[in-house]
Write a protein that holds these residues in place. Sequence first.
Motif, PDB file in Angstrom:
ATOM      1  N   GLY A 171       0.784  -1.225   0.000  1.00 55.93           N
ATOM      2  CA  GLY A 171       0.000   0.000   0.000  1.00 55.93           C
ATOM      3  C   GLY A 171       0.815   1.273   0.000  1.00 55.93           C
ATOM      4  N   THR A 172       0.197   2.325  -0.480  1.00 51.49           N
ATOM      5  CA  THR A 172       0.855   3.634  -0.540  1.00 51.49           C
ATOM      6  C   THR A 172       1.126   4.189   0.847  1.00 51.49           C
ATOM      7  N   THR A 173       0.348   3.772   1.859  1.00 52.39           N
ATOM      8  CA  THR A 173       0.619   4.257   3.218  1.00 52.39           C
ATOM      9  C   THR A 173       1.965   3.754   3.712  1.00 52.39           C
ATOM     10  N   CYS A 174       2.269   2.491   3.434  1.00 49.89           N
ATOM     11  CA  CYS A 174       3.582   1.955   3.807  1.00 49.89           C
ATOM     12  C   CYS A 174       4.693   2.619   3.010  1.00 49.89           C
ATOM     13  N   VAL A 175       4.441   2.859   1.723  1.00 46.60           N
ATOM     14  CA  VAL A 175       5.449   3.516   0.888  1.00 46.60           C
ATOM     15  C   VAL A 175       5.805   4.887   1.466  1.00 46.60           C
ATOM     16  N   ARG A 176       4.793   5.693   1.742  1.00 48.48           N
ATOM     17  CA  ARG A 176       5.036   7.049   2.257  1.00 48.48           C
ATOM     18  C   ARG A 176       5.748   7.012   3.598  1.00 48.48           C
ATOM     19  N   THR A 177       5.347   6.097   4.476  1.00 50.71           N
ATOM     20  CA  THR A 177       5.966   6.018   5.801  1.00 50.71           C
ATOM     21  C   THR A 177       7.424   5.617   5.706  1.00 50.71           C
ATOM     22  N   LEU A 178       7.709   4.573   4.936  1.00 47.39           N
ATOM     23  CA  LEU A 178       9.085   4.095   4.811  1.00 47.39           C
ATOM     24  C   LEU A 178       9.984   5.144   4.165  1.00 47.39           C
ATOM     25  N   GLU A 179       9.478   5.808   3.143  1.00 43.55           N
ATOM     26  CA  GLU A 179      10.285   6.818   2.474  1.00 43.55           C
ATOM     27  C   GLU A 179      10.498   8.040   3.372  1.00 43.55           C
ATOM     28  N   TYR A 180       9.498   8.408   4.132  1.00 44.32           N
ATOM     29  CA  TYR A 180       9.607   9.572   5.027  1.00 44.32           C
ATOM     30  C   TYR A 180      10.610   9.315   6.147  1.00 44.32           C
ATOM     31  N   ALA A 181      10.608   8.084   6.668  1.00 46.88           N
ATOM     32  CA  ALA A 181      11.412   7.780   7.856  1.00 46.88           C
ATOM     33  C   ALA A 181      12.786   7.218   7.534  1.00 46.88           C
ATOM     34  N   SER A 182      13.170   7.167   6.261  1.00 45.03           N
ATOM     35  CA  SER A 182      14.460   6.580   5.894  1.00 45.03           C
ATOM     36  C   SER A 182      15.488   7.656   5.577  1.00 45.03           C
ATOM     37  N   ASP A 183      16.766   7.274   5.730  1.00 48.58           N
ATOM     38  CA  ASP A 183      17.836   8.195   5.342  1.00 48.58           C
ATOM     39  C   ASP A 183      18.107   8.063   3.847  1.00 48.58           C
ATOM     40  N   ASP A 184      19.149   8.713   3.362  1.00 44.55           N
ATOM     41  CA  ASP A 184      19.413   8.724   1.923  1.00 44.55           C
ATOM     42  C   ASP A 184      19.724   7.347   1.357  1.00 44.55           C
ATOM     43  N   ASP A 240      10.902   4.960  15.148  1.00 43.04           N
ATOM     44  CA  ASP A 240      10.512   6.350  15.363  1.00 43.04           C
ATOM     45  C   ASP A 240       9.004   6.473  15.222  1.00 43.04           C
ATOM     46  N   SER A 241       8.480   7.585  15.699  1.00 45.83           N
ATOM     47  CA  SER A 241       7.086   7.925  15.470  1.00 45.83           C
ATOM     48  C   SER A 241       6.994   9.425  15.280  1.00 45.83           C
ATOM     49  N   GLY A 242       5.924   9.848  14.652  1.00 44.24           N
ATOM     50  CA  GLY A 242       5.774  11.278  14.382  1.00 44.24           C
ATOM     51  C   GLY A 242       4.664  11.508  13.389  1.00 44.24           C
ATOM     52  N   ASN A 243       4.777  12.566  12.625  1.00 42.80           N
ATOM     53  CA  ASN A 243       3.759  12.924  11.646  1.00 42.80           C
ATOM     54  C   ASN A 243       4.377  12.983  10.253  1.00 42.80           C
ATOM     55  N   CYS A 244       3.799  12.221   9.343  1.00 40.30           N
ATOM     56  CA  CYS A 244       4.301  12.125   7.971  1.00 40.30           C
ATOM     57  C   CYS A 244       3.459  13.003   7.055  1.00 40.30           C
ATOM     58  N   ASP A 245       4.120  13.913   6.347  1.00 45.36           N
ATOM     59  CA  ASP A 245       3.416  14.762   5.375  1.00 45.36           C
ATOM     60  C   ASP A 245       4.091  14.711   4.012  1.00 45.36           C
ATOM     61  N   LEU A 246       4.760  13.584   3.726  1.00 51.19           N
ATOM     62  CA  LEU A 246       5.501  13.443   2.478  1.00 51.19           C
ATOM     63  C   LEU A 246       4.551  13.311   1.294  1.00 51.19           C
ATOM     64  N   PHE A 255      13.202   7.110  -4.966  1.00 49.81           N
ATOM     65  CA  PHE A 255      12.853   6.162  -3.908  1.00 49.81           C
ATOM     66  C   PHE A 255      14.119   5.614  -3.261  1.00 49.81           C
ATOM     67  N   LYS A 256      14.090   5.516  -1.935  1.00 49.66           N
ATOM     68  CA  LYS A 256      15.253   5.106  -1.159  1.00 49.66           C
ATOM     69  C   LYS A 256      15.067   3.765  -0.464  1.00 49.66           C
ATOM     70  N   ALA A 257      13.848   3.511   0.011  1.00 51.75           N
ATOM     71  CA  ALA A 257      13.614   2.344   0.866  1.00 51.75           C
ATOM     72  C   ALA A 257      12.812   1.246   0.172  1.00 51.75           C
ATOM     73  N   VAL A 258      11.884   1.609  -0.686  1.00 48.09           N
ATOM     74  CA  VAL A 258      10.919   0.658  -1.245  1.00 48.09           C
ATOM     75  C   VAL A 258      11.394   0.152  -2.603  1.00 48.09           C
ATOM     76  N   ASP A 259      11.357  -1.175  -2.774  1.00 47.94           N
ATOM     77  CA  ASP A 259      11.782  -1.797  -4.031  1.00 47.94           C
ATOM     78  C   ASP A 259      10.613  -2.292  -4.872  1.00 47.94           C
ATOM     79  N   ALA A 260       9.493  -2.605  -4.243  1.00 45.31           N
ATOM     80  CA  ALA A 260       8.299  -3.082  -4.945  1.00 45.31           C
ATOM     81  C   ALA A 260       7.104  -2.740  -4.077  1.00 45.31           C
ATOM     82  N   MET A 261       5.927  -2.669  -4.707  1.00 44.71           N
ATOM     83  CA  MET A 261       4.739  -2.347  -3.916  1.00 44.71           C
ATOM     84  C   MET A 261       3.511  -3.072  -4.436  1.00 44.71           C
ATOM     85  N   ILE A 262       2.624  -3.355  -3.501  1.00 47.36           N
ATOM     86  CA  ILE A 262       1.285  -3.845  -3.803  1.00 47.36           C
ATOM     87  C   ILE A 262       0.332  -2.682  -3.554  1.00 47.36           C
ATOM     88  N   THR A 263      -0.552  -2.423  -4.488  1.00 46.67           N
ATOM     89  CA  THR A 263      -1.419  -1.256  -4.367  1.00 46.67           C
ATOM     90  C   THR A 263      -2.719  -1.495  -5.116  1.00 46.67           C
TER      91      THR A 263
END
Length: 360
Positions: free
Chosen positions: A272-285, A292-298, A306-314
């Motif tokens: 899902g796109t929710t996992c994509v946004r979270t992983l990309e927001y919380a990852s380094d380069d 971590d926890s917080g608020n994602c507005d990516l 893309f830095k963290a995600v290699d494939a997605m189901i959506t």
Amino acid sequence: MFSLTDYTYDLPEDWIAQKPADNRDRSKLLHLSRETGKCSHHTFSDIYDLLSPSDVLVINNTEVIPGRLFGKKDTGGKAEVLILDYGNRCKANPSGPGDKKNGNVTYNCLIKASKRPRPGALLFFDQGLKAEITDFNDGIHTVKFSCDDNFENLLYQVGNMPLPPYIKRNLSQNEACNDKISYQTVYASQKGAIAAPTAGLHFSEKLLEKIKSKGVKVVAITLHVGYGTFLPVRVSDIRDHQMHSEWYSIPGGSADIINHAKADGSRVVAVGTTCVRTLEYASDDNGYLINDSGNCDLFIYPGYRFKAVDAMITNFHLPESTLLMLVSAFAGREKILEAYQKAIDKKYRFYSYGDAMFIE
């Protein structure tokens, strides 16, 4: 690729799914290659064969709350209330005025009524639940709810699932499709979302166990899908759009497993796109995470690296939506729109209760 009109397509209304597949894992699955744009057609349970034993499958374990309430104003008119920050408020202040276990709680809400209720107005719901409007700002009402006992227990009795507006329901016929079960992933455990992470709806418990037996590591993170998921993009240049933030949490154990996968060269597959946004927001380069926890507005749109995600189901997303822009950033706008047309030609079912894509 930055014009809003670049993300439109024509969809016959009959292709908008009004209920889920009879069995979660028997929906259709379109497999799309990011590199070639080639598509193949499957049943969702075939995801077992498309995943590799070394993959890490990341799921969003948020739970949709029945936060849609139908009541009456003290003047007698009807009012529909949608709680917006249930998960955020409880996480931020678990023992204070936002504690869901108390009989008095305060949340930010959307209210639909023939005439907007003013601060001080009272609302009345089933089984003795009452509310008072205490503030109004930028389209959002602050609402103080009160009841004699546990607010959460009462909410789960009288509340309705906050289905998207394109899913039509006759309230007297809700039992024909039990949305409190079907509009919830089988692994939902963290209460707080006002919309389902719909890619996860296709997984049955049996399919997940089968995937795990293959060697695939299944790890959970949380992003409480919020108000922003319903908001249309209202700017002609998508780069001017501002995403609403959503609360997320990445447990240390999940971060460790994902980081080991990145170090080993294994794939991180986001459900899902929710996992994509979270992983990309919380990852380094380099795509590595911290717990971590917080608020994602990516806001992810074409041009994003893309830095963290290699494939997605959506799932298949609405025209001109930020979700369509995200998958276009991942696979290419032209490839996505071509794949959508093939799905339309094959009579795939679209949107929240619709069929799925696997993009790799």
